[in-house]
Design a protein around this motif. Structure first.
Motif, PDB file in Angstrom:
ATOM      1  N   MET A 112       0.820  -1.213   0.000  1.00 26.56           N
ATOM      2  CA  MET A 112       0.000   0.000   0.000  1.00 26.56           C
ATOM      3  C   MET A 112       0.854   1.264   0.000  1.00 26.56           C
ATOM      4  O   MET A 112       0.353   2.351  -0.305  1.00 26.56           O
ATOM      5  CB  MET A 112      -0.943   0.000   1.197  1.00 26.56           C
ATOM      6  N   ASP A 113       2.138   1.123   0.322  1.00 28.58           N
ATOM      7  CA  ASP A 113       3.027   2.288   0.291  1.00 28.58           C
ATOM      8  C   ASP A 113       3.132   2.881  -1.104  1.00 28.58           C
ATOM      9  O   ASP A 113       3.340   4.087  -1.260  1.00 28.58           O
ATOM     10  CB  ASP A 113       4.426   1.912   0.791  1.00 28.58           C
ATOM     11  N   PHE A 114       2.994   2.054  -2.130  1.00 29.06           N
ATOM     12  CA  PHE A 114       3.091   2.570  -3.492  1.00 29.06           C
ATOM     13  C   PHE A 114       1.967   3.563  -3.775  1.00 29.06           C
ATOM     14  O   PHE A 114       2.163   4.550  -4.482  1.00 29.06           O
ATOM     15  CB  PHE A 114       3.068   1.435  -4.511  1.00 29.06           C
ATOM     16  N   MET A 115       0.788   3.322  -3.201  1.00 22.41           N
ATOM     17  CA  MET A 115      -0.317   4.253  -3.337  1.00 22.41           C
ATOM     18  C   MET A 115      -0.180   5.405  -2.352  1.00 22.41           C
ATOM     19  O   MET A 115      -0.233   6.581  -2.732  1.00 22.41           O
ATOM     20  CB  MET A 115      -1.668   3.553  -3.108  1.00 22.41           C
ATOM     21  N   ASN A 116       0.015   5.078  -1.088  1.00 22.44           N
ATOM     22  CA  ASN A 116      -0.032   6.101  -0.046  1.00 22.44           C
ATOM     23  C   ASN A 116       1.180   7.022  -0.044  1.00 22.44           C
ATOM     24  O   ASN A 116       1.045   8.234   0.139  1.00 22.44           O
ATOM     25  CB  ASN A 116      -0.181   5.440   1.326  1.00 22.44           C
ATOM     26  N   LYS A 117       2.352   6.465  -0.227  1.00 14.84           N
ATOM     27  CA  LYS A 117       3.580   7.265  -0.164  1.00 14.84           C
ATOM     28  C   LYS A 117       3.963   7.863  -1.518  1.00 14.84           C
ATOM     29  O   LYS A 117       4.503   8.958  -1.593  1.00 14.84           O
ATOM     30  CB  LYS A 117       4.764   6.412   0.327  1.00 14.84           C
ATOM     31  N   LEU A 118       3.698   7.115  -2.598  1.00 14.75           N
ATOM     32  CA  LEU A 118       4.135   7.548  -3.928  1.00 14.75           C
ATOM     33  C   LEU A 118       2.990   8.024  -4.822  1.00 14.75           C
ATOM     34  O   LEU A 118       3.231   8.524  -5.925  1.00 14.75           O
ATOM     35  CB  LEU A 118       4.890   6.417  -4.636  1.00 14.75           C
ATOM     36  N   GLY A 119       1.743   7.847  -4.375  1.00 15.15           N
ATOM     37  CA  GLY A 119       0.614   8.313  -5.172  1.00 15.15           C
ATOM     38  C   GLY A 119       0.401   7.546  -6.455  1.00 15.15           C
ATOM     39  O   GLY A 119      -0.089   8.092  -7.446  1.00 15.15           O
ATOM     40  N   LEU A 120       0.754   6.253  -6.457  1.00 18.01           N
ATOM     41  CA  LEU A 120       0.665   5.436  -7.666  1.00 18.01           C
ATOM     42  C   LEU A 120      -0.373   4.339  -7.487  1.00 18.01           C
ATOM     43  O   LEU A 120      -0.234   3.465  -6.644  1.00 18.01           O
ATOM     44  CB  LEU A 120       2.030   4.824  -7.983  1.00 18.01           C
ATOM     45  N   ALA A 121      -1.420   4.391  -8.293  1.00 18.24           N
ATOM     46  CA  ALA A 121      -2.508   3.418  -8.203  1.00 18.24           C
ATOM     47  C   ALA A 121      -3.059   3.179  -9.602  1.00 18.24           C
ATOM     48  O   ALA A 121      -2.688   3.859 -10.563  1.00 18.24           O
ATOM     49  CB  ALA A 121      -3.610   3.935  -7.280  1.00 18.24           C
ATOM     50  N   TYR A 122      -3.934   2.195  -9.705  1.00 18.28           N
ATOM     51  CA  TYR A 122      -4.645   2.006 -10.972  1.00 18.28           C
ATOM     52  C   TYR A 122      -6.049   1.516 -10.684  1.00 18.28           C
ATOM     53  O   TYR A 122      -6.343   1.005  -9.605  1.00 18.28           O
ATOM     54  CB  TYR A 122      -3.901   1.059 -11.919  1.00 18.28           C
ATOM     55  N   CYS A 123      -6.918   1.711 -11.658  1.00 21.13           N
ATOM     56  CA  CYS A 123      -8.296   1.254 -11.532  1.00 21.13           C
ATOM     57  C   CYS A 123      -8.483   0.037 -12.420  1.00 21.13           C
ATOM     58  O   CYS A 123      -8.132   0.062 -13.604  1.00 21.13           O
ATOM     59  CB  CYS A 123      -9.282   2.352 -11.921  1.00 21.13           C
ATOM     60  N   ALA A 124      -9.006  -1.032 -11.831  1.00 19.67           N
ATOM     61  CA  ALA A 124      -9.174  -2.292 -12.562  1.00 19.67           C
ATOM     62  C   ALA A 124     -10.425  -2.291 -13.437  1.00 19.67           C
ATOM     63  O   ALA A 124     -10.702  -3.274 -14.115  1.00 19.67           O
ATOM     64  CB  ALA A 124      -9.225  -3.453 -11.573  1.00 19.67           C
ATOM     65  N   ALA A 125     -11.179  -1.200 -13.431  1.00 18.76           N
ATOM     66  CA  ALA A 125     -12.399  -1.103 -14.244  1.00 18.76           C
ATOM     67  C   ALA A 125     -12.340   0.141 -15.114  1.00 18.76           C
ATOM     68  O   ALA A 125     -11.625   1.101 -14.811  1.00 18.76           O
ATOM     69  CB  ALA A 125     -13.630  -1.044 -13.334  1.00 18.76           C
ATOM     70  N   ASP A 126     -13.084   0.130 -16.213  1.00 22.63           N
ATOM     71  CA  ASP A 126     -13.212   1.325 -17.038  1.00 22.63           C
ATOM     72  C   ASP A 126     -14.097   2.335 -16.313  1.00 22.63           C
ATOM     73  O   ASP A 126     -14.957   1.965 -15.508  1.00 22.63           O
ATOM     74  CB  ASP A 126     -13.828   0.978 -18.389  1.00 22.63           C
ATOM     75  N   ILE A 127     -13.890   3.616 -16.624  1.00 23.26           N
ATOM     76  CA  ILE A 127     -14.635   4.692 -15.967  1.00 23.26           C
ATOM     77  C   ILE A 127     -15.512   5.389 -17.005  1.00 23.26           C
ATOM     78  O   ILE A 127     -15.006   5.942 -17.988  1.00 23.26           O
ATOM     79  CB  ILE A 127     -13.691   5.723 -15.317  1.00 23.26           C
ATOM     80  N   ALA A 128     -16.816   5.369 -16.794  1.00 26.80           N
ATOM     81  CA  ALA A 128     -17.759   5.974 -17.727  1.00 26.80           C
ATOM     82  C   ALA A 128     -17.655   7.505 -17.682  1.00 26.80           C
ATOM     83  O   ALA A 128     -17.269   8.082 -16.665  1.00 26.80           O
ATOM     84  CB  ALA A 128     -19.185   5.545 -17.382  1.00 26.80           C
ATOM     85  N   PRO A 129     -18.024   8.176 -18.801  1.00 29.60           N
ATOM     86  CA  PRO A 129     -17.904   9.639 -18.868  1.00 29.60           C
ATOM     87  C   PRO A 129     -18.644  10.375 -17.751  1.00 29.60           C
ATOM     88  O   PRO A 129     -18.217  11.455 -17.347  1.00 29.60           O
ATOM     89  CB  PRO A 129     -18.513   9.972 -20.237  1.00 29.60           C
ATOM     90  N   GLN A 130     -19.719   9.805 -17.238  1.00 35.40           N
ATOM     91  CA  GLN A 130     -20.514  10.514 -16.223  1.00 35.40           C
ATOM     92  C   GLN A 130     -19.757  10.752 -14.929  1.00 35.40           C
ATOM     93  O   GLN A 130     -20.134  11.608 -14.131  1.00 35.40           O
ATOM     94  CB  GLN A 130     -21.781   9.709 -15.927  1.00 35.40           C
ATOM     95  N   TYR A 131     -18.673  10.015 -14.711  1.00 37.30           N
ATOM     96  CA  TYR A 131     -17.888  10.168 -13.478  1.00 37.30           C
ATOM     97  C   TYR A 131     -16.652  11.046 -13.672  1.00 37.30           C
ATOM     98  O   TYR A 131     -15.855  11.209 -12.756  1.00 37.30           O
ATOM     99  CB  TYR A 131     -17.439   8.793 -12.961  1.00 37.30           C
ATOM    100  N   LEU A 132     -16.527  11.654 -14.865  1.00 42.10           N
ATOM    101  CA  LEU A 132     -15.311  12.382 -15.214  1.00 42.10           C
ATOM    102  C   LEU A 132     -15.577  13.879 -15.359  1.00 42.10           C
ATOM    103  O   LEU A 132     -16.613  14.294 -15.868  1.00 42.10           O
ATOM    104  CB  LEU A 132     -14.739  11.861 -16.532  1.00 42.10           C
ATOM    105  N   THR A 133     -14.605  14.670 -14.894  1.00 41.71           N
ATOM    106  CA  THR A 133     -14.651  16.118 -15.072  1.00 41.71           C
ATOM    107  C   THR A 133     -13.288  16.601 -15.535  1.00 41.71           C
ATOM    108  O   THR A 133     -12.267  16.266 -14.911  1.00 41.71           O
ATOM    109  CB  THR A 133     -15.012  16.834 -13.752  1.00 41.71           C
ATOM    110  N   LEU A 134     -13.257  17.355 -16.613  1.00 40.87           N
ATOM    111  CA  LEU A 134     -12.009  17.954 -17.077  1.00 40.87           C
ATOM    112  C   LEU A 134     -11.737  19.189 -16.238  1.00 40.87           C
ATOM    113  O   LEU A 134     -12.560  20.115 -16.186  1.00 40.87           O
ATOM    114  CB  LEU A 134     -12.108  18.321 -18.554  1.00 40.87           C
ATOM    115  N   LEU A 135     -10.602  19.223 -15.554  1.00 44.63           N
ATOM    116  CA  LEU A 135     -10.276  20.350 -14.681  1.00 44.63           C
ATOM    117  C   LEU A 135      -9.674  21.487 -15.501  1.00 44.63           C
ATOM    118  O   LEU A 135      -8.773  21.264 -16.311  1.00 44.63           O
ATOM    119  CB  LEU A 135      -9.297  19.903 -13.594  1.00 44.63           C
ATOM    120  N   GLN A 136     -10.196  22.678 -15.268  1.00 45.40           N
ATOM    121  CA  GLN A 136      -9.716  23.854 -15.990  1.00 45.40           C
ATOM    122  C   GLN A 136      -9.606  25.029 -15.037  1.00 45.40           C
ATOM    123  O   GLN A 136     -10.326  25.122 -14.038  1.00 45.40           O
ATOM    124  CB  GLN A 136     -10.681  24.206 -17.146  1.00 45.40           C
ATOM    125  N   ALA A 137      -8.702  25.947 -15.353  1.00 47.22           N
ATOM    126  CA  ALA A 137      -8.557  27.143 -14.530  1.00 47.22           C
ATOM    127  C   ALA A 137      -9.827  27.960 -14.569  1.00 47.22           C
ATOM    128  O   ALA A 137     -10.455  28.096 -15.624  1.00 47.22           O
ATOM    129  CB  ALA A 137      -7.366  27.966 -15.018  1.00 47.22           C
TER     130      ALA A 137
END
Length: 202
Positions: A176-201
């Motif tokens: 879990m250190d790879f996620m917690n200490k290094l911020g490295l993770a992956y998602c084992a499922a695809d993510i539908a557009p409804q859960y996504l937001t493009l961040l902009q200034a």
């Protein structure tokens, strides 16, 4: 970039790397225990993929255009062109996602000969999808790589916010250190557009 120096072209390129203010969040997420997590994650990518992501969502190895170009290049110089599929990499920090967005934009610009810019997507996941986010144990390869650019940058980020990045032994540390200490993770499922937001200034 936060003070990383060296003669390597990649290091020199990242010396000019500065995170936009609207993406800076490490000050609130980072502690001596690493980066806090929630059901909100981030994915850094390149501007040329935004339209496809808005239409189809995020998928592991979703950049077929770049993959085809890389496979063609590798085949030309005699390398094995086996179809390797990466998972969908995510991180709990906008700031960390922006690092990877820069890498992706640079790679696409180089291979596709077009100017792309880094973008960060926010993933706000329901519980069933949030359970699919897994620590990236493959990050052990980064830890073992001498002078890894991300780890050099991350060490400076820790220092900037008054912390010391822990030295991880990939053979002994908690995975879990790879996620917690290094911020490295992956998602084992695809993510539908409804859960996504493009961040902009704003």
């Amino acid at each position: 970039m936060h003070g990383v120096t060296g003669s390597d072209p990649e290091v020199n390129r990242m010396k000019e790397f500065t995170t936009p203010d609207f993406l800076k969040d490490a000050a609130t997420l980072l502690s001596a225990d690493g980066f806090a997590t929630s059901n909100v994650w981030y994915h850094g990518t390149a501007s040329g993929l935004v339209d496809a992501i808005k239409a189809e969502g995020l998928k592991g190895s979703g950049d077929t255009e770049l993959m085809e170009r890389q496979m063609k290049t590798l085949g030309t110089i005699g390398h094995d062109t086996s179809d390797h599929k990466d998972p969908l990499f995510v991180t709990q920090s906008r700031e960390l996602a922006y690092f990877w967005a820069n890498q992706k934009a640079h790679t696409r610009s180089m291979y596709l000969q077009q100017q792309e810019t880094p973008v960060v997507l926010q993933l706000e996941l329901p519980d069933e999808l949030n359970k699919q986010v897994i620590t990236d144990a493959g990050a052990a390869a980064l830890v073992l790589e001498p002078g890894n650019l991300y780890l050099l940058w991350l060490k400076e980020l820790y220092k900037e916010y008054g912390h010391t990045m822990p030295e991880l032994d990939p053979f002994k540390c908690d995975r879990m250190d790879f996620m917690n200490k290094l911020g490295l993770a992956y998602c084992a499922a695809d993510i539908a557009p409804q859960y996504l937001t493009l961040l902009q200034a704003q």
